[in-house]
Design a protein around this motif. Structure first.
Motif, PDB file in Angstrom:
ATOM      1  N   ALA A  32       6.647  -2.752  -0.120  1.00 53.73           N
ATOM      2  CA  ALA A  32       7.046  -3.448  -1.323  1.00 53.73           C
ATOM      3  C   ALA A  32       7.886  -3.594  -1.573  1.00 53.73           C
ATOM      4  CB  ALA A  32       6.282  -2.508  -2.584  1.00 53.73           C
TER       5      ALA A  32
ATOM      6  N   VAL B 161       5.314  -5.629   7.112  1.00 58.98           N
ATOM      7  CA  VAL B 161       4.037  -4.609   6.677  1.00 58.98           C
ATOM      8  C   VAL B 161       4.271  -4.265   7.914  1.00 58.98           C
ATOM      9  CG1 VAL B 161       1.833  -4.508   6.012  1.00 58.98           C
ATOM     10  CG2 VAL B 161       3.140  -6.721   4.843  1.00 58.98           C
TER      11      VAL B 161
ATOM     12  N   TYR C 192      -0.103  -0.594  -9.168  1.00 61.81           N
ATOM     13  CA  TYR C 192      -0.902  -1.955  -9.394  1.00 61.81           C
ATOM     14  C   TYR C 192      -1.401  -2.215 -10.704  1.00 61.81           C
ATOM     15  CZ  TYR C 192       2.713  -2.553  -5.514  1.00 61.81           C
ATOM     16  OH  TYR C 192       4.036  -3.078  -5.269  1.00 61.81           O
TER      17      TYR C 192
ATOM     18  N   ARG D  17       6.908 -11.620   6.207  1.00 62.17           N
ATOM     19  CA  ARG D  17       6.134 -10.134   5.372  1.00 62.17           C
ATOM     20  C   ARG D  17       5.154  -9.570   6.410  1.00 62.17           C
ATOM     21  NH1 ARG D  17       7.027 -15.481   1.574  1.00 62.17           N
ATOM     22  NH2 ARG D  17       9.075 -14.721   0.793  1.00 62.17           N
TER      23      ARG D  17
ATOM     24  N   VAL E 183       4.177 -11.410  -2.982  1.00 60.52           N
ATOM     25  CA  VAL E 183       3.081 -11.108  -2.672  1.00 60.52           C
ATOM     26  C   VAL E 183       2.327 -10.583  -3.731  1.00 60.52           C
ATOM     27  CG1 VAL E 183       1.374  -9.834  -1.505  1.00 60.52           C
ATOM     28  CG2 VAL E 183       3.099 -10.941  -0.093  1.00 60.52           C
TER      29      VAL E 183
ATOM     30  N   VAL F  39       8.982  -6.575   0.531  1.00 57.45           N
ATOM     31  CA  VAL F  39       7.822  -8.472   0.174  1.00 57.45           C
ATOM     32  C   VAL F  39       7.720  -8.216  -1.494  1.00 57.45           C
ATOM     33  CG1 VAL F  39       6.806  -7.945   2.389  1.00 57.45           C
ATOM     34  CG2 VAL F  39       5.773  -7.097   0.130  1.00 57.45           C
ATOM     35  N   ARG F  40       8.781  -7.796  -1.941  1.00 57.70           N
ATOM     36  CA  ARG F  40       8.250  -8.114  -3.262  1.00 57.70           C
ATOM     37  C   ARG F  40       9.017  -9.423  -3.702  1.00 57.70           C
ATOM     38  NH1 ARG F  40       8.454  -4.282  -7.347  1.00 57.70           N
ATOM     39  NH2 ARG F  40       9.480  -2.878  -6.140  1.00 57.70           N
TER      40      ARG F  40
ATOM     41  N   ASP G 109      -2.763  -7.619  -4.361  1.00 56.96           N
ATOM     42  CA  ASP G 109      -2.989  -8.646  -3.237  1.00 56.96           C
ATOM     43  C   ASP G 109      -2.485  -7.589  -1.590  1.00 56.96           C
ATOM     44  OD1 ASP G 109      -4.542 -10.833  -3.846  1.00 56.96           O
ATOM     45  OD2 ASP G 109      -3.224 -11.888  -4.702  1.00 56.96           O
ATOM     46  N   PHE G 110      -0.680  -7.093  -2.535  1.00 57.33           N
ATOM     47  CA  PHE G 110      -0.725  -6.869  -1.210  1.00 57.33           C
ATOM     48  C   PHE G 110      -1.088  -5.635  -0.576  1.00 57.33           C
ATOM     49  CE2 PHE G 110       2.862  -2.837  -1.952  1.00 57.33           C
ATOM     50  CZ  PHE G 110       3.350  -2.794  -0.153  1.00 57.33           C
TER      51      PHE G 110
ATOM     52  N   LEU H 128       1.351 -15.019   1.350  1.00 58.68           N
ATOM     53  CA  LEU H 128       1.950 -14.828   1.718  1.00 58.68           C
ATOM     54  C   LEU H 128       3.635 -15.293   2.023  1.00 58.68           C
ATOM     55  CD1 LEU H 128      -0.091 -12.890   5.116  1.00 58.68           C
ATOM     56  CD2 LEU H 128       1.738 -11.513   3.810  1.00 58.68           C
TER      57      LEU H 128
ATOM     58  N   TYR I  49      -2.794  -5.775   1.647  1.00 61.68           N
ATOM     59  CA  TYR I  49      -2.174  -5.942   3.277  1.00 61.68           C
ATOM     60  C   TYR I  49      -1.627  -4.609   3.263  1.00 61.68           C
ATOM     61  CZ  TYR I  49      -2.622 -10.761   2.804  1.00 61.68           C
ATOM     62  OH  TYR I  49      -2.582 -12.468   2.233  1.00 61.68           O
TER      63      TYR I  49
END
Length: 518
Positions: free
Chosen positions: A18, A155, A186, A151, A25, A21-22, A29-30, A141, A33
């Motif tokens: 997280a 992941v 989240y 990203r 996204v 990619v913070r 939605d994250f 993304l 993925y």
């Protein structure tokens, strides 16, 4: 690794992903993925293990795609339901993810190929659309291909670093734990109710045990509002040593969650021919009418959602609702789900349903439906749980247990609202709490302030009120005060005060007298 260590490691790794990619996204939605990548890794490793068949000399990932013959592919799809070439495996793609300039489109093509591999086979319906919510070309993304690939690689790398030897050998529910962790972190921030999609594992365990209590085998297990499939999978855990003859059935209205439920089946080694999850509105377009009855039904339907109800005059003649003679209110579909489950229940089975507490005491159509359920002796037990057990709501929900094989006309009420442990933002049911509930559910014993079995006549004369608090007296935790003793203590105290005042007055008078003499 213990389950606690595995769970902590999983959560730490997800949080690391997280952070990578913070800001790019959205948390909600994250979630898709991470779960999609977990699924991709699992089916890759599971498929490779199937092809290798325990032969240590075979390394499927090292084979060339060209050595795969049509017969090998055909046999694999008939058994596993899908096919993955060596070049399409998670480990293969993750190894070069950081340097692959076409990673996002390569992944999209791989997911499409896996899904289309089932075309024309019995598994086609179960595989189709599984990766629909894993959109690797989405602007969510990043705005450029490079941003998307950075990203996606983060992941993939993060999931690749999860070190649990293998999914099947893990002592935790990897997918369920990941989903639960993501929901808890989240759901609130995204303004979405996690409880709508997911039943916490500790609550699922209780519901599964209630639904299958003392059944040595079941024909099928069904959840008419299955969400991500968590309730069905707890049923699988509970029945590992027993027989589930025809598998797992569920229906879900939300497309994203429907995909998660199917993924969840594969992640728990339930093959495509042992589960049937359908997309659609259970109340208006129910599936599995030809498959009923079911020996075990578990459900956590959405609380008090609107439905078409009496606006569709044909529904009163629907075999699910007609026996009650009335439809659930248009603004509160809770009892529509209850009657649906009852209609699908076998004569030997039980349904355990999480319900909004208001339906157990409100008047109007809901009272008439309660009367139908009680008069026909379908209500075995009503259990009130502690508040704040679900993500996205602090409501203290109630579990309704329905049965068509009761031996008497009593209804059991259990007040389990005091059974919980506070953990971070939510309460949880411990195994000891579940054992306590199941013990009294089994014995039907009366226990002061905890459980009471009530005669039909008492429920009927109480306007068919099924609220637990109407029958189980809450324990009075106020301190008992002995009035006589308190009065005696007050008299003593007052006497002491009077004596002190007299002594003080004498001292003051003496001081004032000395002042005058001076």
């Amino acid at each position: 690794m213990t389950s606690i260590q595995q769970r902590a490691a999983l959560q730490s790794q997800i949080w690391k992903i997280a952070n990578d990619v913070r800001g790019a996204v959205d948390g909600w939605d994250f979630k898709q993925y991470v779960l999609g990548t977990l699924f991709y890794r699992f089916i890759s490793e599971n498929f490779a293990a199937y092809i290798e068949g325990g032969d240590d000399s075979i390394r499927y990932a090292e084979l060339a795609d060209s050595v795969i013959t049509p017969d090998i592919k055909d046999d694999a799809i008939k058994t596993k339901g899908y096919f993955i070439y060596p070049s399409q495996l998670f480990a293969t793609v993750a190894a070069s993810a950081n340097t692959n300039e076409s990673l996002n489109t390569d992944l999209a093509n791989i997911f499409s190929a896996i899904e289309s591999s089932a075309n024309g086979y019995p598994s086609e319906r179960d595989i189709k659309g599984l990766f629909a919510d894993f959109d690797t070309t989405s602007n969510r993304l990043g705005n450029t291909v490079r941003d998307k690939n950075i990203r996606l690689a983060a992941v993939l790398k993060g999931v690749a670093e999860l070190n649990f030897a293998d999914f099947a050998g893990s002592s935790i529910d990897l997918f369920g734990d990941a989903y639960e962790f993501l929901i808890s972190n989240y759901a609130a921030n995204a303004g979405k109710s996690g409880g709508e999609f997911f039943t916490p594992q500790h609550v699922s365990k209780l519901i599964a045990q209630l639904a299958m209590h003392k059944q040595t085998s079941v024909n099928k297990i069904y959840d008419p509002a299955c969400g991500s499939g968590s309730l069905l999978l707890q049923a699988k855990k509970h029945f590992d040593a027993h027989i589930i003859e025809e598998g797992f059935f569920g229906q879900e209205i939300n497309h994203t969650t429907y995909n998660l439920a199917r993924m969840n089946m594969f992640l728990h080694n339930i093959n495509y021919d042992k589960f049937n999850v359908q997309l659609g509105n259970t109340l208006i377009d129910p599936h599995f009418g030809d498959d009923k009855p079911f020996d075990a039904i578990v459900s956590n339907p959405p609380y008090s959602v609107k439905w078409i109800g009496s606006d569709d005059p044909t529904l009163i003649n629907d075999e699910r609702f007609a026996p009650a003679g009335v439809l659930a209110p248009k603004s509160k579909a809770d009892f529509a789900f209850v009657l649906h489950a009852l209609s699908y229940l076998s004569s030997k089975g039980r349904a355990a349903i999480v319900c909004f507490p208001g339906i157990f005491y409100r008047g109007g159509a809901e009272q008439k439906i309660r009367q139908y359920l009680v008069d026909n002796n379908y209500v075995e037990t009503v259990i009130s749980l502690a508040p704040n057990l679900f993500y996205g709501t602090t409501i203290a929900v109630t579990i309704l247990v329905l049965s068509k094989h009761k031996l008497d006309t009593t209804t059991q009420f259990i007040d389990a609202s005091g059974l919980f442990k506070k953990e971070t933002n939510n309460n949880v049911l411990l195994d000891s709490h579940i054992e306590q509930i199941m013990a009294v559910f089994d014995s039907k014993a009366n226990v002061d302030h905890f459980a009471q079995s009530v005669l039909f006549e008492k429920v009927a004369t109480n306007d068919y009120n099924l609220s637990v608090s109407s029958y189980v007296e809450a324990k009075d935790n106020r301190e008992v005060v002995n009035i006589a003793q308190l009065n005696a203590e007050l008299k003593t105290t007052v006497a002491k005060i009077d004596k002190l005042r007299t002594e003080i007055d004498a001292i003051v008078a003496e001081i004032e007298g000395e002042g005058l003499e001076a």
